[in-house]
Design a protein around this motif. Structure first.
Motif, PDB file in Angstrom:
ATOM      1  N   TYR A  39      14.858   4.832 -16.441  1.00 36.93           N
ATOM      2  CA  TYR A  39      14.920   4.462 -15.032  1.00 36.93           C
ATOM      3  C   TYR A  39      13.534   4.528 -14.410  1.00 36.93           C
ATOM      4  CZ  TYR A  39      19.973   4.514 -15.089  1.00 36.93           C
ATOM      5  OH  TYR A  39      21.289   4.226 -15.357  1.00 36.93           O
ATOM      6  N   VAL A  40      13.290   3.646 -13.460  1.00 36.34           N
ATOM      7  CA  VAL A  40      12.015   3.565 -12.765  1.00 36.34           C
ATOM      8  C   VAL A  40      12.294   3.633 -11.266  1.00 36.34           C
ATOM      9  CG1 VAL A  40       9.990   2.124 -12.318  1.00 36.34           C
ATOM     10  CG2 VAL A  40      11.022   2.143 -14.591  1.00 36.34           C
ATOM     11  N   ASP A  41      11.557   4.505 -10.567  1.00 35.74           N
ATOM     12  CA  ASP A  41      11.657   4.608  -9.114  1.00 35.74           C
ATOM     13  C   ASP A  41      10.670   3.646  -8.484  1.00 35.74           C
ATOM     14  OD1 ASP A  41      13.395   6.740  -9.488  1.00 35.74           O
ATOM     15  OD2 ASP A  41      11.827   8.218  -9.332  1.00 35.74           O
ATOM     16  N   LEU A  42      11.141   2.837  -7.570  1.00 35.71           N
ATOM     17  CA  LEU A  42      10.282   1.918  -6.829  1.00 35.71           C
ATOM     18  C   LEU A  42      10.273   2.368  -5.375  1.00 35.71           C
ATOM     19  CD1 LEU A  42      11.583  -1.428  -8.348  1.00 35.71           C
ATOM     20  CD2 LEU A  42       9.625  -0.067  -9.098  1.00 35.71           C
ATOM     21  N   LEU A  43       9.109   2.759  -4.897  1.00 33.29           N
ATOM     22  CA  LEU A  43       8.945   3.281  -3.545  1.00 33.29           C
ATOM     23  C   LEU A  43       8.015   2.350  -2.780  1.00 33.29           C
ATOM     24  CD1 LEU A  43       8.961   5.682  -1.410  1.00 33.29           C
ATOM     25  CD2 LEU A  43       6.967   6.538  -2.646  1.00 33.29           C
ATOM     26  N   LYS A  44       8.426   1.987  -1.582  1.00 33.53           N
ATOM     27  CA  LYS A  44       7.520   1.220  -0.721  1.00 33.53           C
ATOM     28  C   LYS A  44       7.715   1.686   0.703  1.00 33.53           C
ATOM     29  CE  LYS A  44      10.233  -2.927   0.247  1.00 33.53           C
ATOM     30  NZ  LYS A  44      10.205  -4.402   0.192  1.00 33.53           N
ATOM     31  N   GLY A  45       6.634   1.593   1.472  1.00 36.17           N
ATOM     32  CA  GLY A  45       6.714   2.001   2.856  1.00 36.17           C
ATOM     33  C   GLY A  45       5.340   2.207   3.456  1.00 36.17           C
ATOM     34  N   ALA A  46       5.299   3.003   4.510  1.00 42.29           N
ATOM     35  CA  ALA A  46       4.037   3.283   5.190  1.00 42.29           C
ATOM     36  C   ALA A  46       3.074   3.946   4.207  1.00 42.29           C
ATOM     37  CB  ALA A  46       4.280   4.189   6.384  1.00 42.29           C
ATOM     38  N   PRO A  47       1.831   3.473   4.150  1.00 38.85           N
ATOM     39  CA  PRO A  47       0.888   3.999   3.163  1.00 38.85           C
ATOM     40  C   PRO A  47       0.760   5.521   3.170  1.00 38.85           C
ATOM     41  CG  PRO A  47      -0.029   2.071   4.219  1.00 38.85           C
ATOM     42  CD  PRO A  47       1.241   2.396   4.949  1.00 38.85           C
ATOM     43  N   GLU A  48       0.732   6.126   4.349  1.00 37.44           N
ATOM     44  CA  GLU A  48       0.569   7.583   4.391  1.00 37.44           C
ATOM     45  C   GLU A  48       1.794   8.288   3.820  1.00 37.44           C
ATOM     46  OE1 GLU A  48       2.315   6.300   8.346  1.00 37.44           O
ATOM     47  OE2 GLU A  48       0.716   5.568   7.050  1.00 37.44           O
ATOM     48  N   ARG A  49       2.971   7.674   3.928  1.00 37.93           N
ATOM     49  CA  ARG A  49       4.191   8.255   3.363  1.00 37.93           C
ATOM     50  C   ARG A  49       4.233   8.073   1.847  1.00 37.93           C
ATOM     51  NH1 ARG A  49       7.822  10.513   7.156  1.00 37.93           N
ATOM     52  NH2 ARG A  49       6.730  10.292   9.130  1.00 37.93           N
ATOM     53  N   VAL A  50       3.705   6.961   1.372  1.00 39.72           N
ATOM     54  CA  VAL A  50       3.690   6.709  -0.067  1.00 39.72           C
ATOM     55  C   VAL A  50       2.660   7.606  -0.759  1.00 39.72           C
ATOM     56  CG1 VAL A  50       3.197   4.974  -1.843  1.00 39.72           C
ATOM     57  CG2 VAL A  50       4.543   4.347   0.170  1.00 39.72           C
ATOM     58  N   THR A  51       1.435   7.641  -0.234  1.00 42.47           N
ATOM     59  CA  THR A  51       0.392   8.413  -0.916  1.00 42.47           C
ATOM     60  C   THR A  51       0.676   9.908  -0.922  1.00 42.47           C
ATOM     61  OG1 THR A  51      -0.984   8.447   1.083  1.00 42.47           O
ATOM     62  CG2 THR A  51      -1.457   6.733  -0.551  1.00 42.47           C
ATOM     63  N   MET A  52       1.400  10.413   0.087  1.00 41.40           N
ATOM     64  CA  MET A  52       1.697  11.845   0.090  1.00 41.40           C
ATOM     65  C   MET A  52       2.673  12.226  -1.019  1.00 41.40           C
ATOM     66  SD  MET A  52       4.062  12.209   3.536  1.00 41.40           S
ATOM     67  CE  MET A  52       4.372  13.935   3.403  1.00 41.40           C
ATOM     68  N   ARG A  53       3.334  11.221  -1.620  1.00 41.80           N
ATOM     69  CA  ARG A  53       4.270  11.477  -2.703  1.00 41.80           C
ATOM     70  C   ARG A  53       3.673  11.175  -4.075  1.00 41.80           C
ATOM     71  NH1 ARG A  53       6.763  10.720   1.799  1.00 41.80           N
ATOM     72  NH2 ARG A  53       8.796  11.635   2.183  1.00 41.80           N
ATOM     73  N   CYS A  54       2.397  10.871  -4.111  1.00 42.13           N
ATOM     74  CA  CYS A  54       1.723  10.521  -5.363  1.00 42.13           C
ATOM     75  C   CYS A  54       0.779  11.630  -5.800  1.00 42.13           C
ATOM     76  CB  CYS A  54       0.911   9.239  -5.185  1.00 42.13           C
ATOM     77  SG  CYS A  54       1.920   7.802  -4.779  1.00 42.13           S
ATOM     78  N   ASP A  55       0.674  11.796  -7.115  1.00 46.88           N
ATOM     79  CA  ASP A  55      -0.317  12.733  -7.625  1.00 46.88           C
ATOM     80  C   ASP A  55      -1.271  12.071  -8.616  1.00 46.88           C
ATOM     81  OD1 ASP A  55       1.422  12.525  -9.760  1.00 46.88           O
ATOM     82  OD2 ASP A  55       1.978  14.638  -9.770  1.00 46.88           O
ATOM     83  N   THR A  56      -1.004  10.809  -8.971  1.00 46.30           N
ATOM     84  CA  THR A  56      -1.923  10.042  -9.813  1.00 46.30           C
ATOM     85  C   THR A  56      -2.051   8.633  -9.240  1.00 46.30           C
ATOM     86  OG1 THR A  56      -0.188   9.265 -11.308  1.00 46.30           O
ATOM     87  CG2 THR A  56      -1.315  11.321 -11.923  1.00 46.30           C
ATOM     88  N   ILE A  57      -3.130   7.953  -9.652  1.00 46.06           N
ATOM     89  CA  ILE A  57      -3.340   6.549  -9.299  1.00 46.06           C
ATOM     90  C   ILE A  57      -3.807   5.807 -10.539  1.00 46.06           C
ATOM     91  CG2 ILE A  57      -3.846   6.906  -6.862  1.00 46.06           C
ATOM     92  CD1 ILE A  57      -6.828   6.686  -7.537  1.00 46.06           C
ATOM     93  N   LEU A  58      -3.685   4.500 -10.522  1.00 43.81           N
ATOM     94  CA  LEU A  58      -4.211   3.658 -11.582  1.00 43.81           C
ATOM     95  C   LEU A  58      -5.577   3.165 -11.129  1.00 43.81           C
ATOM     96  CD1 LEU A  58      -3.345   2.572 -14.346  1.00 43.81           C
ATOM     97  CD2 LEU A  58      -2.528   0.524 -13.185  1.00 43.81           C
ATOM     98  N   LEU A  59      -6.623   3.613 -11.807  1.00 44.50           N
ATOM     99  CA  LEU A  59      -7.992   3.296 -11.426  1.00 44.50           C
ATOM    100  C   LEU A  59      -8.689   2.658 -12.618  1.00 44.50           C
ATOM    101  CD1 LEU A  59     -10.045   3.602  -9.085  1.00 44.50           C
ATOM    102  CD2 LEU A  59     -10.677   5.805 -10.077  1.00 44.50           C
ATOM    103  N   ASN A  60      -9.077   1.397 -12.467  1.00 41.95           N
ATOM    104  CA  ASN A  60      -9.714   0.652 -13.554  1.00 41.95           C
ATOM    105  C   ASN A  60      -8.860   0.668 -14.821  1.00 41.95           C
ATOM    106  OD1 ASN A  60     -12.022   0.081 -11.945  1.00 41.95           O
ATOM    107  ND2 ASN A  60     -12.834   2.095 -12.441  1.00 41.95           N
ATOM    108  N   GLY A  61      -7.536   0.531 -14.632  1.00 44.54           N
ATOM    109  CA  GLY A  61      -6.620   0.470 -15.757  1.00 44.54           C
ATOM    110  C   GLY A  61      -6.271   1.808 -16.388  1.00 44.54           C
TER     111      GLY A  61
END
Length: 87
Positions: A39-61
């Motif tokens: 299963y994959v969670d797809l989250l979309k919304g206000a940027p500040e609400r999305v980034t506060m739920r993230c602990d990693t990012i995809l940077l240069n692949g």
């Protein structure tokens, strides 16, 4: 890209929906991903609400930890876009 074929391939989990509302400022859908077999969670919304739920990012692949410096950069870029009506 065939949206109907994609929907058949990645069905929505029957209990996997958090609809958008003005209090949360985000929505979530949980889909089955046939390619990964999970299963994959797809989250979309206000940027500040999305980034506060993230602990990693995809940077240069590459997946890297989301640092305070990244968050500050994202916030400043988001503010610049908002000022141009592009939120």
């Amino acid at each position: 890209w065939d949206i109907m074929a994609q929907r058949e391939k990645s069905p929505l989990h029957e209990k996997g929906i958090i609809p958008f509302n003005s209090a949360n400022k985000y929505q979530v859908h949980v889909h089955w991903d046939e390619d990964s077999g999970q299963y994959v969670d797809l989250l979309k919304g206000a940027p500040e609400r999305v980034t506060m739920r993230c602990d990693t990012i995809l940077l240069n692949g590459e997946e890297v930890p989301l640092t305070d410096e990244h968050r500050q950069l994202i916030d400043s870029l988001q503010l610049a876009l908002s000022k141009r009506g592009m939120r």
